[in-house]
Design a protein around this motif. Structure first.
Motif, mmCIF file in Angstrom:
data_model
loop_
_atom_site.group_PDB
_atom_site.id
_atom_site.type_symbol
_atom_site.label_atom_id
_atom_site.label_comp_id
_atom_site.label_asym_id
_atom_site.label_seq_id
_atom_site.Cartn_x
_atom_site.Cartn_y
_atom_site.Cartn_z
ATOM 1 N N VAL A 80 23.126 44.228 36.839
ATOM 2 C CA VAL A 80 23.639 45.012 35.723
ATOM 3 C C VAL A 80 23.225 44.356 34.410
ATOM 4 C CG1 VAL A 80 25.645 46.091 34.643
ATOM 5 C CG2 VAL A 80 25.623 45.701 37.126
ATOM 6 N N LEU A 81 22.355 45.022 33.671
ATOM 7 C CA LEU A 81 21.978 44.574 32.324
ATOM 8 C C LEU A 81 22.911 45.247 31.326
ATOM 9 C CD1 LEU A 81 18.074 44.988 32.511
ATOM 10 C CD2 LEU A 81 19.441 42.968 33.076
ATOM 11 N N GLY A 82 23.640 44.442 30.561
ATOM 12 C CA GLY A 82 24.632 45.006 29.650
ATOM 13 C C GLY A 82 25.964 45.203 30.346
ATOM 14 N N SER A 83 26.393 44.213 31.115
ATOM 15 C CA SER A 83 27.571 44.375 31.976
ATOM 16 C C SER A 83 28.878 44.468 31.211
ATOM 17 C CB SER A 83 27.647 43.215 32.979
ATOM 18 O OG SER A 83 27.885 41.977 32.313
ATOM 19 N N THR A 84 28.930 43.960 29.978
ATOM 20 C CA THR A 84 30.194 43.975 29.230
ATOM 21 C C THR A 84 30.318 45.187 28.316
ATOM 22 O OG1 THR A 84 29.276 42.602 27.448
ATOM 23 C CG2 THR A 84 30.343 41.464 29.291
ATOM 24 N N GLY A 85 29.299 46.043 28.296
ATOM 25 C CA GLY A 85 29.362 47.268 27.505
ATOM 26 C C GLY A 85 30.037 48.388 28.274
ATOM 27 N N SER A 86 30.099 49.550 27.653
ATOM 28 C CA SER A 86 30.791 50.695 28.241
ATOM 29 C C SER A 86 30.191 51.105 29.587
ATOM 30 C CB SER A 86 30.752 51.878 27.268
ATOM 31 O OG SER A 86 31.321 53.027 27.841
ATOM 32 N N ILE A 87 28.860 51.267 29.626
ATOM 33 C CA ILE A 87 28.201 51.663 30.881
ATOM 34 C C ILE A 87 28.301 50.552 31.917
ATOM 35 C CG2 ILE A 87 26.014 52.348 31.950
ATOM 36 C CD1 ILE A 87 27.168 54.488 30.211
ATOM 37 N N GLY A 88 28.123 49.318 31.479
ATOM 38 C CA GLY A 88 28.218 48.193 32.400
ATOM 39 C C GLY A 88 29.585 48.102 33.051
ATOM 40 N N GLU A 89 30.644 48.258 32.269
ATOM 41 C CA GLU A 89 31.993 48.191 32.822
ATOM 42 C C GLU A 89 32.251 49.344 33.785
ATOM 43 O OE1 GLU A 89 34.530 47.950 29.416
ATOM 44 O OE2 GLU A 89 34.338 45.765 29.260
ATOM 45 N N SER A 90 31.751 50.539 33.456
ATOM 46 C CA SER A 90 31.907 51.679 34.366
ATOM 47 C C SER A 90 31.148 51.435 35.667
ATOM 48 C CB SER A 90 31.422 52.965 33.701
ATOM 49 O OG SER A 90 32.269 53.342 32.624
ATOM 50 N N THR A 91 29.968 50.808 35.555
ATOM 51 C CA THR A 91 29.191 50.483 36.750
ATOM 52 C C THR A 91 29.968 49.552 37.663
ATOM 53 O OG1 THR A 91 27.086 50.754 35.574
ATOM 54 C CG2 THR A 91 27.057 49.433 37.590
ATOM 55 N N LEU A 92 30.607 48.560 37.092
ATOM 56 C CA LEU A 92 31.370 47.612 37.905
ATOM 57 C C LEU A 92 32.570 48.276 38.570
ATOM 58 C CD1 LEU A 92 31.201 44.412 35.657
ATOM 59 C CD2 LEU A 92 29.798 45.016 37.638
ATOM 60 N N LYS A 93 33.158 49.268 37.921
ATOM 61 C CA LYS A 93 34.251 50.020 38.554
ATOM 62 C C LYS A 93 33.737 50.802 39.763
ATOM 63 C CE LYS A 93 37.041 50.542 34.354
ATOM 64 N NZ LYS A 93 37.549 51.491 33.334
ATOM 65 N N ASN A 123 29.283 38.691 24.591
ATOM 66 C CA ASN A 123 30.681 38.657 25.033
ATOM 67 C C ASN A 123 30.847 37.684 26.198
ATOM 68 O OD1 ASN A 123 33.357 39.198 25.688
ATOM 69 N ND2 ASN A 123 33.146 41.388 25.268
ATOM 70 N N ARG A 124 30.879 36.416 25.856
ATOM 71 C CA ARG A 124 30.903 35.333 26.843
ATOM 72 C C ARG A 124 32.139 35.399 27.737
ATOM 73 N NH1 ARG A 124 33.325 30.232 26.550
ATOM 74 N NH2 ARG A 124 32.262 28.528 27.670
ATOM 75 N N ASP A 125 33.296 35.606 27.131
ATOM 76 C CA ASP A 125 34.529 35.588 27.911
ATOM 77 C C ASP A 125 34.566 36.714 28.932
ATOM 78 O OD1 ASP A 125 35.339 33.378 26.485
ATOM 79 O OD2 ASP A 125 36.640 34.497 25.115
ATOM 80 N N SER A 126 34.136 37.901 28.543
ATOM 81 C CA SER A 126 34.117 39.031 29.479
ATOM 82 C C SER A 126 33.119 38.780 30.605
ATOM 83 C CB SER A 126 33.768 40.331 28.752
ATOM 84 O OG SER A 126 34.809 40.722 27.887
ATOM 85 N N LEU A 127 31.962 38.201 30.255
ATOM 86 C CA LEU A 127 30.958 37.897 31.271
ATOM 87 C C LEU A 127 31.514 36.913 32.304
ATOM 88 C CD1 LEU A 127 28.026 38.106 32.318
ATOM 89 C CD2 LEU A 127 27.463 36.194 30.798
ATOM 90 N N LEU A 128 32.190 35.879 31.841
ATOM 91 C CA LEU A 128 32.751 34.889 32.760
ATOM 92 C C LEU A 128 33.857 35.502 33.611
ATOM 93 C CD1 LEU A 128 32.843 31.742 30.436
ATOM 94 C CD2 LEU A 128 31.287 32.195 32.342
ATOM 95 N N SER A 129 34.648 36.394 33.018
ATOM 96 C CA SER A 129 35.697 37.074 33.781
ATOM 97 C C SER A 129 35.090 37.963 34.864
ATOM 98 C CB SER A 129 36.565 37.910 32.828
ATOM 99 O OG SER A 129 37.539 38.637 33.539
ATOM 100 N N GLN A 130 34.035 38.702 34.514
ATOM 101 C CA GLN A 130 33.344 39.535 35.496
ATOM 102 C C GLN A 130 32.738 38.679 36.607
ATOM 103 O OE1 GLN A 130 30.492 41.610 33.089
ATOM 104 N NE2 GLN A 130 31.924 43.203 32.446
ATOM 105 N N SER A 131 32.183 37.539 36.212
ATOM 106 C CA SER A 131 31.543 36.654 37.184
ATOM 107 C C SER A 131 32.560 36.106 38.181
ATOM 108 C CB SER A 131 30.847 35.497 36.462
ATOM 109 O OG SER A 131 29.886 35.974 35.554
ATOM 110 N N LYS A 132 33.732 35.774 37.697
ATOM 111 C CA LYS A 132 34.788 35.272 38.573
ATOM 112 C C LYS A 132 35.209 36.331 39.580
ATOM 113 C CE LYS A 132 39.381 33.140 38.435
ATOM 114 N NZ LYS A 132 40.494 32.678 37.549
ATOM 115 N N LYS A 133 35.219 37.593 39.152
ATOM 116 C CA LYS A 133 35.665 38.686 40.012
ATOM 117 C C LYS A 133 34.605 39.116 41.012
ATOM 118 C CE LYS A 133 37.802 43.266 39.719
ATOM 119 N NZ LYS A 133 38.333 44.308 38.792
ATOM 120 N N PHE A 134 33.342 39.248 40.546
ATOM 121 C CA PHE A 134 32.294 39.820 41.391
ATOM 122 C C PHE A 134 31.407 38.786 42.074
ATOM 123 C CE2 PHE A 134 33.514 43.311 38.634
ATOM 124 C CZ PHE A 134 33.573 44.368 39.529
#
Length: 375
Positions: A6-19, A38-49
């Motif tokens: 996912v390129l742009g994982s912390t944006g609107s489309i990226g977040e929808s993709t992860l859902k 958006n470092r914090d969101s990226l790290l949070s996503q990384s911890k989850k996925f």
């Protein structure tokens, strides 16, 4: 199971993709995440996925992460080149996504394309290295589905729908405030694309994207205002038939289609609100008012003038939207700035993807120079 970058994982489309990925764990696995700043969101996503690699364009990442970590544009390139993936969701917003999208396309894997600027600005180069592009923009996803199985010579025209934004019936456009323009009546999107929807520039960019995606001449690509955003686009055929694709205005629908094609997954079971109900459904269509919203006309004209004018159009628009959001120029000055930049530009035709980036840079410099009279 498809391995997803996912390129742009912390944006609107990226977040929808992860859902979507989270809803179908048996179908998809996130193996790479790329974010802008958006470092914090990226790290949070990384911890989850738990991806195999992540990259951050701007800023630093912690040491000793349990996966490969890259920073900067060179780091993004390395991640894309080193990572093994089946499909890349290209969702970096704006011209910043041109190079990463090109690098991902060059890998020969499926490109689930949400970054329209990659084709608007670098269509010849992205297309030349792509093995498979499945569009994620709802309008282009709709056209892709309507054309599936049809003969090209049977197509009379393709018709992209536009909501018309929040100001279709408003007259005092010179008084529009950024917070008003950011309230899209139907879609939940990022700031840039929301402002572009209000000016109809988003539809103009989508016309250019459709030109490169589907290969029809410009005169066969039309736009129509559809306030309900239920019909996402249509194809008219030579026998008078019109095929449309319909659905509620939610990006998870074209995202799951791009990820799972040619299969269709039961998204409505996972997200019941995405099921379209027909009782009382109203569908209206109007011709766009390019006098009131000239950005759509400017987009058509830029493509008619030829390469590299679409690059200049997009660059000037990015500067104009930034200035409007900061309260530096009026809503009605957005197309004025873009038109003047187009008239004053005289850049050579790009011969490489690097040339595209250079024209984009120089066009933005020109846009800032033109804008000084209002600052």
């Amino acid at each position: 199971m498809k391995r997803v970058l996912v390129l742009g994982s912390t944006g609107s489309i990226g977040e929808s993709t992860l859902k979507v990925v989270e809803a179908f764990p048996e179908e998809f696995k996130v193996v790479g995440l790329v974010a802008g700043r958006n470092r914090d969101s990226l790290l949070s996503q990384s911890k989850k996925f738990k991806p195999e690699a992540v990259a951050l364009f701007e800023g630093e990442l912690p040491n000793n992460l349990p996966f490969k970590a890259f920073t900067g544009i060179e780091g993004i390139r390395r991640l894309i080149e080193e990572l093994d993936f089946d499909v890349c969701v290209a969702a970096i917003s704006g011209s910043a996504g041109i190079l990463p999208t090109y690098w991902a396309a060059r890998k020969g894997k499926r490109l689930a394309l949400a970054n329209k600027e990659a084709l608007v600005c670098a269509g010849p180069f992205v297309k030349s290295v792509s093995r498979e592009i499945i569009p994620v923009d709802s309008e282009h996803s709709a056209i892709f589905q309507c054309l599936n199985g049809e003969r090209r010579e049977s197509v009379e025209e393709i018709i992209l729908t536009a909501s018309g934004g929040p100001f279709r019936e408003r007259e005092d456009l010179d008084k529009v405030k950024p917070e008003e323009a950011l309230k899209h009546p139907n879609w939940n999107m990022g700031k840039k694309v929301t402002i572009d929807s209000a000016t109809l520039m988003n539809k103009g960019l989508e016309v250019i994207e459709a030109y490169w995606l589907f290969g029809f001449p410009l005169e066969k690509i039309k736009a129509v205002i559809h306030p309900q955003s239920i019909v996402h686009s249509m194809v008219r055929f030579v026998d008078g038939s019109v095929i449309s694709q319909m659905g509620v205005p939610d990006m998870k629908i074209p995202i799951v289609y791009a990820l799972s094609y040619p299969e269709r997954l039961p998204l409505g079971e996972k997200f019941p609100s995405l099921n379209l109900h027909f009782s009382g459904l109203k569908l209206d269509f109007y011709e766009p008012d390019t006098g009131k919203f000239p950005c759509l006309k400017l987009a058509y004209e830029s493509l008619e003038r030829g390469y590299p004018y679409p690059i200049v159009l997009n660059a000037a628009d990015e500067v104009a939207v930034e200035l409007f959001l900061k309260g530096k120029i009026k809503f009605t000055q957005i197309p004025v700035l873009i038109e003047e930049v187009l008239e004053r530009s005289n850049f050579p035709k790009p011969e490489s993807i690097e040339d595209v980036v250079e024209v984009d840079r120089r066009a933005k410099e020109l846009a800032w120079k033109v804008a000084r009279k209002w600052l």
